[in-house]
Scaffold this active site. Structure first.
Site, PDB file in Angstrom:
ATOM      1  N   HIS A 262      27.902  28.853  66.365  1.00 36.46           N
ATOM      2  CA  HIS A 262      28.314  28.160  65.137  1.00 36.46           C
ATOM      3  C   HIS A 262      29.748  28.574  64.746  1.00 36.46           C
ATOM      4  O   HIS A 262      30.623  27.726  64.565  1.00 36.46           O
ATOM      5  CB  HIS A 262      27.325  28.505  64.020  1.00 36.46           C
ATOM      6  CG  HIS A 262      27.674  27.918  62.689  1.00 36.46           C
ATOM      7  ND1 HIS A 262      27.101  26.764  62.221  1.00 36.46           N
ATOM      8  CD2 HIS A 262      28.545  28.307  61.739  1.00 36.46           C
ATOM      9  CE1 HIS A 262      27.604  26.468  61.037  1.00 36.46           C
ATOM     10  NE2 HIS A 262      28.483  27.396  60.719  1.00 36.46           N
ATOM     11  N   GLU A 263      29.979  29.873  64.658  1.00 33.76           N
ATOM     12  CA  GLU A 263      31.319  30.338  64.262  1.00 33.76           C
ATOM     13  C   GLU A 263      32.359  29.945  65.321  1.00 33.76           C
ATOM     14  O   GLU A 263      33.516  29.692  64.999  1.00 33.76           O
ATOM     15  CB  GLU A 263      31.326  31.853  64.031  1.00 33.76           C
ATOM     16  CG  GLU A 263      30.362  32.357  62.949  1.00 33.76           C
ATOM     17  CD  GLU A 263      30.486  31.646  61.605  1.00 33.76           C
ATOM     18  OE1 GLU A 263      31.560  31.090  61.315  1.00 33.76           O
ATOM     19  OE2 GLU A 263      29.489  31.632  60.857  1.00 33.76           O
TER      20      GLU A 263
HETATM   21 ZN    ZN Z   1      29.785  27.125  59.082  1.00 32.07          ZN
END
Ligand code: ZN
Length: 500
Positions: A262-263
């Site tokens: 995600h990051e």
């Molecule tokens: Zn996010």
């Protein structure tokens, strides 16, 4: 040339703000416990410097001159439009108000932490009232006194209004609630849950190695960024210095992995912004919803796909021979795509997460119209939670007190997460039109085509267009929840054998 004079002023303000951001990163990753007060002093000194640069009177003069100039190029207009927005935010709030808001934000945070620990909403209510009042005043100073919630949304996503979000969320809710009910009732839901619970005892050094290989393979450039450990994962920085964080637990190996992917999606976006425009609208992201679409697309559409795991599963088993011995490929895939309603937003899966956001949006909207008084919040939350998620919190700690956001006045932020999911799905179906067999790329460990496409169509655009306009240009359609619903039905309907 006022434009040539404006650019270095914008760049300087931006450079200073990145130094402030770096202090924040360091605080969460490295700060010795005894240094909190010293860091607070550094933050506030830095904030003054940043504010002085962002509100320089010369910047205002140049903006006025440019706004009066006919026939500016489209690019120049975009730079001026966004610079004006930032300049007004930096100059139109009276210093007394800014001080009051900062002090109230800090008091609100501590009041929230106490109230949550003691499950005592009543003690927190006056702080929330005050934060709402400050939010309304802030909107009024910026000329949005008659639509303060629109102003709050626009702060995070330029151009987004409550009416637009309302229309999108109403349609999404109609389709999503029955889908979730059907998934939960499926016998496969219990098997997915059990599969996740069997993933135990994954050594942290091997987890680090694996996620570094995964994030590097999908395209994160470790010459221009890094990943460290913090309590809550986040991504900050931009251009050639992107800082991501994650956290590791031996018994929850998918948590570090998916939060890092995600990051990485956020990081890829920041690394892909045009370096030559760093500091102005052409070199900045198109708002939080677009940012979130980039993280969600890699986390969900890509990393929860079968193609992705065809490539990475052998290496996963090689790095973790003991804990994966009893886990079949199908159980791994089910664990990755487990759906289970929970009261707590941050624990929610990809499907039900959207319902948590709709709940918060509906409540914020009613708080701002005055239709819902603060004292009635806990009851309204319980009703909405039962209606949307199918669960009713027994305590406010698991209900209205669970999120930190409102304690320092961050209203209007939640919708970005769900808008980001919608944008990700809409971009994804455009990708599939252009490259129907893209999962075959993933199965070979090849993510280049997708990254190049995002680089060209999204990242390189900066904030030339605002998010909704950018979506329309890239996909040829207005933003609509139907793509997200379709994606969730295809992936989860198929996996769970349900077709609502
Ligand atoms: Zn996010």
């Amino acid at each position: 040339m006022p434009f040539a004079e404006l650019l270095p002023l914008l760049k300087r303000a931006h450079t200073l703000s990145t130094i402030g951001e770096l202090l924040g990163w360091d605080e969460q990753v490295n700060l010795p416990p005894g240094a909190a007060e010293q860091r607070a002093a550094q933050h506030s000194a830095m904030a003054e410097v940043v504010h002085a640069a962002a509100s320089a009177p010369r910047m205002g003069e140049l903006l006025s001159q440019l706004e009066a100039t006919p026939e500016l190029s489209a690019e120049t207009q975009a730079v001026v439009r966004e610079a004006r927005r930032d300049y007004d935010r930096a100059t139109k709030l009276p210093p007394d108000f800014v001080r009051e808001k900062a002090a109230q934000g800090s008091r609100g945070f501590h009041a929230w932490a106490r109230a949550k620990a003691g499950d005592d909403f009543a003690s927190y209510a006056p702080f929330l009232e005050k934060n709402l009042e400050l939010a309304r005043r802030e909107a009024a100073y910026l000329g949005h006194g008659d639509s303060p919630y629109d102003y709050m949304l626009d702060k995070h996503d330029p151009g987004v209004t409550a009416a637009a979000v309302d229309r999108l969320f109403t349609e999404l809710k109609r389709d999503l609630v029955p889908l979730v009910r059907a998934i939960v009732a499926s016998p496969i839901a219990a098997r997915a849950r059990a599969a996740g619970e069997r993933l135990r005892g994954f050594p942290i050094n091997a987890q680090q190695m694996f996620l570094r290989e995964v994030t590097g393979r999908i395209g994160f450039d470790y010459q221009r960024g890094r990943i460290d450990v913090s309590l809550h994962p986040f991504c900050s920085g931009t251009g050639s210095d992107v800082r991501m964080t994650t956290r590791y637990q031996e018994d929850q190996p998918l948590d570090a992995l998916f939060s890092s992917i995600h990051e990485t999606g956020h990081g890829l976006y920041e690394q892909g912004l045009p370096a030559e425009h760093l500091g102005n609208a052409l070199g900045i992201h198109a708002g939080m919803a677009m940012h979130e679409s980039q993280s969600r697309l890699w986390e969900n559409q890509v990393a929860r796909s079968r193609g992705f795991w065809r490539f990475f599963e052998p290496r996963w088993r090689e790095l973790f021979p003991a804990p994966t011995r009893e886990v079949s490929s199908e159980d791994l895939y089910l664990a990755i795509n487990a759906v289970e309603p929970t009261l707590i937003r941050v624990d929610a899966d990809e499907v039900t997460y959207n319902l948590h956001i709709i709940l918060r949006f509906e409540i914020e909207k009613r708080l701002f119209t005055g239709e819902l008084p603060v004292r009635d919040l806990p009851a309204a939350w319980r009703v909405a939670s039962r209606e949307l998620i199918g669960l009713e919190p027994a305590t406010d700690r698991e209900g209205v007190l669970q999120d930190v956001h409102w304690s320092d006045g961050a209203f209007g932020y939640f919708p970005s997460y769900c808008l980001g999911n919608m944008i990700a799905a809409q971009l994804w179906y455009r990708v599939l039109e252009l490259r129907p067999a893209i999962e075959e790329d993933f199965a070979r460990g090849d993510f280049r085509w997708l990254l190049d496409w995002l680089r060209e169509n999204v990242h390189a655009q900066g904030r030339r267009f605002r998010a909704l306009e950018l979506v329309r240009r890239v996909t040829g359609q207005e933003l609509s929840p139907k793509h997200l619903t379709r994606y969730l039905r295809e992936r989860y309907g198929g996996l769970y054998g349900v077709h609502p």
